[in-house]
Design a protein around this motif. Structure first.
Motif, PDB file in Angstrom:
ATOM      1  N   UNK A   1     -17.217   0.395 107.045  1.00  0.00           N
ATOM      2  CA  UNK A   1     -16.810  -0.156 108.550  1.00  0.00           C
ATOM      3  C   UNK A   1     -15.358  -0.764 108.060  1.00  0.00           C
ATOM      4  N   UNK A   2     -14.586  -0.697 109.184  1.00  0.00           N
ATOM      5  CA  UNK A   2     -13.008  -0.997 108.863  1.00  0.00           C
ATOM      6  C   UNK A   2     -12.961  -2.342 109.596  1.00  0.00           C
ATOM      7  N   UNK A   3     -12.159  -3.191 109.098  1.00  0.00           N
ATOM      8  CA  UNK A   3     -11.824  -4.567 110.085  1.00  0.00           C
ATOM      9  C   UNK A   3     -10.534  -4.071 111.011  1.00  0.00           C
ATOM     10  N   UNK A   4      -9.985  -3.061 110.734  1.00  0.00           N
ATOM     11  CA  UNK A   4      -8.919  -2.722 111.757  1.00  0.00           C
ATOM     12  C   UNK A   4      -7.545  -2.298 111.114  1.00  0.00           C
ATOM     13  N   UNK A   5      -7.205  -2.651 109.998  1.00  0.00           N
ATOM     14  CA  UNK A   5      -6.068  -2.253 109.500  1.00  0.00           C
ATOM     15  C   UNK A   5      -5.853  -0.924 109.068  1.00  0.00           C
ATOM     16  N   UNK A   6      -6.838  -0.268 108.594  1.00  0.00           N
ATOM     17  CA  UNK A   6      -7.114   1.105 108.220  1.00  0.00           C
ATOM     18  C   UNK A   6      -8.063   1.604 108.542  1.00  0.00           C
ATOM     19  N   UNK A   7      -8.144   3.128 108.901  1.00  0.00           N
ATOM     20  CA  UNK A   7      -9.115   3.420 109.461  1.00  0.00           C
ATOM     21  C   UNK A   7     -10.244   3.920 108.390  1.00  0.00           C
ATOM     22  N   UNK A   8     -11.573   3.990 108.560  1.00  0.00           N
ATOM     23  CA  UNK A   8     -12.545   4.370 107.399  1.00  0.00           C
ATOM     24  C   UNK A   8     -12.288   5.377 106.529  1.00  0.00           C
ATOM     25  N   UNK A   9     -11.801   6.571 107.173  1.00  0.00           N
ATOM     26  CA  UNK A   9     -11.703   7.826 106.160  1.00  0.00           C
ATOM     27  C   UNK A   9     -10.326   7.330 105.189  1.00  0.00           C
ATOM     28  N   UNK A  10      -9.412   6.639 105.529  1.00  0.00           N
ATOM     29  CA  UNK A  10      -8.213   6.448 104.623  1.00  0.00           C
ATOM     30  C   UNK A  10      -9.008   5.263 103.679  1.00  0.00           C
ATOM     31  N   UNK A  11      -9.618   4.331 104.241  1.00  0.00           N
ATOM     32  CA  UNK A  11     -10.125   3.534 103.053  1.00  0.00           C
ATOM     33  C   UNK A  11     -10.966   4.112 101.880  1.00  0.00           C
ATOM     34  N   UNK A  12     -11.706   4.870 102.487  1.00  0.00           N
ATOM     35  CA  UNK A  12     -12.509   5.784 101.316  1.00  0.00           C
ATOM     36  C   UNK A  12     -11.412   6.395 100.207  1.00  0.00           C
ATOM     37  N   UNK A  13     -10.453   7.201 100.868  1.00  0.00           N
ATOM     38  CA  UNK A  13      -9.940   7.831 100.058  1.00  0.00           C
ATOM     39  C   UNK A  13      -8.817   6.879  99.146  1.00  0.00           C
ATOM     40  N   UNK A  14      -8.491   5.922  99.757  1.00  0.00           N
ATOM     41  CA  UNK A  14      -7.782   4.795  98.860  1.00  0.00           C
ATOM     42  C   UNK A  14      -8.677   4.110  97.782  1.00  0.00           C
ATOM     43  N   UNK A  15      -9.885   4.014  98.011  1.00  0.00           N
ATOM     44  CA  UNK A  15     -10.743   3.364  97.238  1.00  0.00           C
ATOM     45  C   UNK A  15     -11.069   4.373  96.102  1.00  0.00           C
ATOM     46  N   UNK A  16     -11.093   5.650  96.447  1.00  0.00           N
ATOM     47  CA  UNK A  16     -11.250   6.544  95.376  1.00  0.00           C
ATOM     48  C   UNK A  16     -10.324   6.710  94.348  1.00  0.00           C
ATOM     49  N   UNK A  17      -8.797   6.494  94.937  1.00  0.00           N
ATOM     50  CA  UNK A  17      -7.966   6.431  94.162  1.00  0.00           C
ATOM     51  C   UNK A  17      -7.964   5.330  93.236  1.00  0.00           C
ATOM     52  N   UNK A  18      -8.097   4.128  93.458  1.00  0.00           N
ATOM     53  CA  UNK A  18      -8.409   2.957  92.961  1.00  0.00           C
ATOM     54  C   UNK A  18      -9.311   3.157  91.721  1.00  0.00           C
ATOM     55  N   UNK A  19     -10.618   3.812  92.100  1.00  0.00           N
ATOM     56  CA  UNK A  19     -11.641   3.958  91.143  1.00  0.00           C
ATOM     57  C   UNK A  19     -11.109   4.920  90.090  1.00  0.00           C
ATOM     58  N   UNK A  20     -10.366   5.980  90.468  1.00  0.00           N
ATOM     59  CA  UNK A  20      -9.808   7.085  89.248  1.00  0.00           C
ATOM     60  C   UNK A  20      -8.939   6.357  88.331  1.00  0.00           C
ATOM     61  N   UNK A  21      -8.091   5.452  89.043  1.00  0.00           N
ATOM     62  CA  UNK A  21      -6.844   4.800  88.096  1.00  0.00           C
ATOM     63  C   UNK A  21      -7.593   4.076  87.148  1.00  0.00           C
ATOM     64  N   UNK A  22      -8.598   3.215  87.558  1.00  0.00           N
ATOM     65  CA  UNK A  22      -9.518   2.492  86.490  1.00  0.00           C
ATOM     66  C   UNK A  22     -10.152   3.368  85.463  1.00  0.00           C
ATOM     67  N   UNK A  23     -10.628   4.205  85.834  1.00  0.00           N
ATOM     68  CA  UNK A  23     -11.338   5.281  84.842  1.00  0.00           C
ATOM     69  C   UNK A  23     -10.400   5.764  84.132  1.00  0.00           C
ATOM     70  N   UNK A  24      -9.024   5.987  84.430  1.00  0.00           N
ATOM     71  CA  UNK A  24      -8.103   6.538  83.562  1.00  0.00           C
ATOM     72  C   UNK A  24      -7.483   5.582  82.704  1.00  0.00           C
ATOM     73  N   UNK A  25      -7.809   4.094  82.936  1.00  0.00           N
ATOM     74  CA  UNK A  25      -7.168   3.086  82.208  1.00  0.00           C
ATOM     75  C   UNK A  25      -8.282   2.823  81.201  1.00  0.00           C
TER      76      UNK A  25
END
Length: 234
Positions: free
Chosen positions: A205-229
């Motif tokens: 669920x989103x609080x309004x700043x970003x739609x849920x589908x964008x939140x999931x995609x951005x979260x995956x990018x952050x997770x991938x970045x952490x894995x790469x680190x």
């Protein structure tokens, strides 16, 4: 604010200051050099940035237009929020800065509301398709209450009546009914509601700043970045 004949915005001009008085400054701070804050430092002209953003938005959403919630405009979401009340002779000099925050710094910056997951349910007939009296009872409790129920296939009548599972995942209603029926005497060895331990259903669920589908995609990018680190340090 503007003086209103009904007194809604006060008897004096600007007696009540509302959020519609806030205006976007595309070139940054307009305070005198000796007073200018160094809190904001733009890496590019904000006018150019908005033009670029508008072009990208029109390409992705050609039917979008200006209005509330339109990301091609920079303004307050609500223009009727009361900021201050003043008396004669008072004035306000205000310059506000918007800064992107991160949820790891404080929960107030997180654009995510409630998020949870559950394992995908699986409705299983342990002894093959149900037939006869078992099929009749199961159909009455788990199939018949819903018209055109697509989770099961029912055929025949009487002793030849048969029920087989079409969609093991089931629906919200039949999953709960199967859960209840499997706990009744004699049904535990015939039907079971199981969970697939390698298949999950995430709800974001989103609080309004970003739609849920964008939140999931951005979260995956952050997770991938952490894995790469982590991999880079091995």
């Amino acid at each position: 604010g503007k003086p209103g004949t009904d007194g809604a915005k006060g008897a004096l001009v600007n007696e009540m200051v509302y959020s519609d008085s806030l205006k976007w400054l595309p070139t940054g701070s307009e305070l005198p050099p000796d007073e200018e804050t160094k809190f904001t430092s733009f890496t590019q002209s904000q006018g150019d940035y908005l033009t670029q953003l508008n072009a990208e938005t029109k390409e992705l959403r050609p039917d979008s237009g200006t209005g509330a919630g339109d990301i091609t405009t920079i303004s307050t979401v609500h223009d009727d929020i009361l900021l201050a009340k003043m008396v004669a002779g008072q004035e306000i000099e205000l310059e506000a800065h918007c800064v992107k925050g991160l949820g790891k710094d404080h929960a107030k910056f997180s654009p995510v509301g409630t998020t949870w997951y559950r394992m995908v349910p699986s409705v299983d007939f342990l002894q093959g398709n149900l037939t006869g009296e078992d099929a009749e009872v199961f159909a009455q409790k788990c199939v018949d209450p819903v018209a055109n129920h697509a989770c099961y296939a029912v055929s025949g009548t009487g002793a030849k009546k048969t029920v087989k599972v079409v969609h093991k995942r089931g629906c919200a209603m039949c999953v709960e009914r199967v859960r209840e029926l499997s706990g009744e005497p004699g049904w535990g060895e015939k039907i079971a509601l199981r969970k697939k331990k390698d298949h999950f259903i995430f709800t974001v669920e989103s609080t309004g700043q970003l739609p849920p589908d964008v939140l999931v995609k951005e979260a995956i990018k952050v997770l991938a970045s952490k894995c790469q680190s982590v991999l880079s340090t091995l």
